[in-house]
Write an enzyme that holds these catalytic residues in place. Structure first.
Site, mmCIF file in Angstrom:
data_model
loop_
_atom_site.group_PDB
_atom_site.id
_atom_site.type_symbol
_atom_site.label_atom_id
_atom_site.label_comp_id
_atom_site.label_asym_id
_atom_site.label_seq_id
_atom_site.Cartn_x
_atom_site.Cartn_y
_atom_site.Cartn_z
ATOM 1 N N THR A 49 2.775 -1.650 2.471
ATOM 2 C CA THR A 49 2.473 -0.494 1.575
ATOM 3 C C THR A 49 1.353 -0.260 1.690
ATOM 4 O OG1 THR A 49 2.505 -1.357 -0.805
ATOM 5 C CG2 THR A 49 4.740 -1.188 0.359
ATOM 6 N N CYS A 50 1.074 1.183 1.085
ATOM 7 C CA CYS A 50 -0.414 1.180 0.736
ATOM 8 C C CYS A 50 -1.088 0.253 -0.038
ATOM 9 C CB CYS A 50 -0.395 2.814 0.134
ATOM 10 S SG CYS A 50 0.356 3.152 -1.192
ATOM 11 N N ASN A 51 -0.531 -0.360 -0.983
ATOM 12 C CA ASN A 51 -1.002 -1.081 -2.047
ATOM 13 C C ASN A 51 -0.851 -2.786 -1.770
ATOM 14 O OD1 ASN A 51 -2.272 0.952 -3.786
ATOM 15 N ND2 ASN A 51 -0.201 1.250 -4.472
ATOM 16 N N ARG A 52 -0.275 -3.021 -0.623
ATOM 17 C CA ARG A 52 -0.008 -4.425 -0.397
ATOM 18 C C ARG A 52 0.388 -4.737 1.212
ATOM 19 N NH1 ARG A 52 2.174 -6.594 -4.301
ATOM 20 N NH2 ARG A 52 2.329 -4.621 -5.821
ATOM 21 N N GLU A 114 6.592 1.277 -11.350
ATOM 22 C CA GLU A 114 6.855 2.170 -9.999
ATOM 23 C C GLU A 114 7.979 2.007 -9.199
ATOM 24 O OE1 GLU A 114 6.623 2.919 -6.155
ATOM 25 O OE2 GLU A 114 5.608 1.010 -6.501
ATOM 26 N N GLY A 115 8.995 2.915 -9.068
ATOM 27 C CA GLY A 115 10.097 2.872 -8.535
ATOM 28 C C GLY A 115 10.162 2.406 -6.951
ATOM 29 N N GLN A 120 10.983 -0.295 -0.763
ATOM 30 C CA GLN A 120 10.338 -0.632 0.312
ATOM 31 C C GLN A 120 10.757 -2.261 0.522
ATOM 32 O OE1 GLN A 120 6.451 0.245 -1.563
ATOM 33 N NE2 GLN A 120 6.110 1.974 -0.236
#
Length: 184
Positions: A49-52, A114-115, A120
């Site tokens: 994902t964009c954060n991990r 955050e849903g 994801q």
């Protein structure tokens, strides 16, 4: 056999590093095949994902398996190990399971609850099945993670607030304006 997760997130790496390690969906199949071609990696699934970026795996040997995944990430990103490894984490057995459950529940997100992360995780599970990179152990673990994430959302108020940084900013702005305060 050894269960592990190796990866990085907004907790451990700046955006520039996370961008270098991002694996787009069209590259997931080849990435999973590359990981599974290593004799140390028995099962693998990738959450990008964009954060991990996290690689959940069942390994033959803990040290050798984690080293194989770190090597894959170094080659994929083009970053030498000494530059990449300080940003990586590796969690094993119960800690890896707890981490996945926290992630799927939205407890490890940039915005608490955050849903989008649950969808994801579902996608990671489905792609692992589609590309036959997961076996009985990860299949059961990922299924349980999805169930846990759904249950957290249905039985708690965790996901009832802001679901992204931008929506949190809008809520804060509306709150401040409503109270007659400036946005400074």
């Amino acid at each position: 056999m050894h269960l592990a997760v190796v990866g990085l997130s907004h907790h451990t790496a700046p955006v520039e590093i996370r961008e270098r390690l991002s694996i787009p969906e069209h590259s997931l199949q080849s990435s999973l095949q590359t990981l599974r071609s290593d004799e140390q990696v028995l099962e693998a699934s990738i959450l990008s994902t964009c954060n991990r970026l996290e690689i959940y795996s069942l390994l033959r040997q803990p040290q050798e398996g984690v080293a194989a995944i770190q090597n894959f990430l170094s080659i994929h990103s083009g970053l030498p190990g000494q530059e990449l490894n300080p940003h990586l984490f590796a969690l094993h057995h119960e800690e890896a399971i707890q981490h996945l459950l926290r992630v799927s529940a939205g407890l490890d997100s940039l915005v608490l609850g955050e849903g989008q992360i649950l969808s994801q995780v579902k996608k990671m599970y489905r792609l692992g099945q589609d590309h036959q990179s997961i076996g009985p152990i990860l299949n059961r673990l990922l299924n349980q993670a999805v169930s846990t994430g759904k249950r957290v959302r249905s039985e708690t108020n965790l996901g009832s607030g802001a679901v992204s940084i931008s929506s949190a900013a809008v809520e804060l702005a509306q709150l401040k304006v409503g109270q007659g305060q400036g946005l400074d």
